[in-house]
Design an enzyme around this catalytic site. Structure first.
Site, short mmCIF file in Angstrom:
data_model
loop_
_atom_site.label_atom_id
_atom_site.label_comp_id
_atom_site.label_asym_id
_atom_site.label_seq_id
_atom_site.Cartn_x
_atom_site.Cartn_y
_atom_site.Cartn_z
N ASP A 40 0.81 -1.22 0.00
CA ASP A 40 0.00 0.00 0.00
C ASP A 40 0.84 1.27 0.00
O ASP A 40 2.08 1.22 0.18
CB ASP A 40 -0.96 0.00 1.21
CG ASP A 40 -0.31 -0.57 2.48
OD1 ASP A 40 0.92 -0.56 2.58
OD2 ASP A 40 -1.05 -1.02 3.36
N ASN B 20 -7.62 -3.08 14.25
CA ASN B 20 -9.00 -3.40 13.85
C ASN B 20 -9.04 -4.61 12.90
O ASN B 20 -10.08 -4.91 12.32
CB ASN B 20 -9.66 -2.19 13.19
CG ASN B 20 -8.92 -1.73 11.94
OD1 ASN B 20 -7.95 -2.36 11.52
ND2 ASN B 20 -9.36 -0.64 11.34
N HIS C 225 -7.23 -4.95 10.12
CA HIS C 225 -6.94 -4.69 8.72
C HIS C 225 -5.65 -5.38 8.28
O HIS C 225 -4.73 -5.57 9.07
CB HIS C 225 -6.94 -3.19 8.37
CG HIS C 225 -5.77 -2.40 8.84
ND1 HIS C 225 -5.87 -1.07 9.18
CD2 HIS C 225 -4.46 -2.72 9.01
CE1 HIS C 225 -4.68 -0.62 9.52
NE2 HIS C 225 -3.80 -1.60 9.43
N GLU D 86 -9.70 -2.16 5.37
CA GLU D 86 -10.33 -1.92 6.67
C GLU D 86 -11.57 -2.82 6.81
O GLU D 86 -12.06 -3.36 5.81
CB GLU D 86 -10.76 -0.44 6.75
CG GLU D 86 -9.61 0.56 6.57
CD GLU D 86 -8.71 0.70 7.80
OE1 GLU D 86 -8.56 -0.28 8.57
OE2 GLU D 86 -8.15 1.79 7.99
#
Ligand code: F6R
Length: 253
Positions: free
Chosen positions: A67, A136, A138, A143
């Site tokens: 990313d 979380n 990810h 996400e």
């Protein structure tokens, strides 16, 4: 799925670097999928040492990163391209032309996603994909969502992710709100996946991801389905998983 408990961050980094270097020794022209963030820094330091000692040769490897922040160009010190250059590429004998990171400066987001997917396709199968995990759940910047993503996407970072990543910026407002991220299907198509995690703040999500339901609300949970997944986590990150499912953990003593 193999879940290995490391003593501490340094042990996790040594073990992860050992697996990556073994991959490159066995297949010198490996395609490596790489991650940024705090977790892999120690792994990259080890790989640099091994490369300097002549124990591993990256000259025939190609790399694809997961990313990049949208809006940050390669020259920006906060960009993931800079991170990779500083923490790995500039210190090993890799051909920079064989290292790929999404172009955060490309404002044509659809075009950039298509371009990056084209690169991935041309590369062929990723031999070993290194991953971290967000608090979380990810993976890359995928996400929690209603469905698992497929190809590269422009994603909106959640508040959790902005909070976690603000440590790399002067202030939270400086953290970009968008990123280009490889999709889950692309990540999953790697031959082998190596997920590393360290620190107490990862304990809950690590346990949830590998002992709970497989669902897009916890993106990392999909990795339970991968036939060649290795998870290496330090004692802190492993602390909850080891209580809930000790039978899943190697060297659980
Ligand atoms: C980075 C990436 C992210 C990180 C995750 C954990 O390329 O893809 O998914 O792996 O946010 O970050 P750290 O390691 O900083 O806790």
């Amino acid at each position: 799925m193999r879940i290995i408990r490391a003593k501490d961050y340094s042990d996790m980094s040594r073990k992860a670097a050992g697996i990556i270097s073994a991959q490159v020794i066995l297949k010198p022209d490996s395609v490596l999928g790489l991650a940024t963030g705090g977790t892999p820094i120690g792994t990259y330091q080890r790989l640099i040492e091994m490369n300097k000692n002549g124990d591993v040769d990256f000259s025939n490897c190609r790399t694809v990163n997961l990313d990049e922040y949208a809006g940050l160009g390669p020259e920006d010190p906060q960009s993931y391209r800079s991170f990779m250059n500083e923490n790995l590429f500039h210190h090993i004998n890799i051909d920079m032309a064989n290292t790929y990171v999404p172009d955060g400066k490309n404002i044509d987001s659809e075009g950039e996603c298509r371009r990056y997917d084209g690169i991935l396709k041309k590369m062929g199968t990723v031999d070993l994909q290194l991953l971290g995990i967000g608090v979380n759940g990810h993976i890359a910047f995928n996400e929690p969502a209603k469905s698992f993503s497929k190809g590269t996407q422009k994603v909106t970072l959640t508040q959790d992710t902005i909070e976690s990543n603000k440590r790399f910026f002067e202030k939270a407002e400086d953290v970009p709100r968008y990123a280009y991220s490889m999709g889950i299907k692309s990540i999953f198509s790697a031959k082998r996946i190596l997920l590393i995690a360290a620190g107490k703040e990862k304990a809950k999500i690590l346990c949830r991801s590998f002992t709970g339901e497989i669902e897009p609300a916890v993106p990392a949970s999909v990795l339970q389905m991968h036939s060649e997944l290795i998870v290496i986590a330090d004692k802190d990150a492993m602390s909850e998983l080891i209580n809930v499912a000790p039978e899943l953990v190697e060297n659980a003593h």
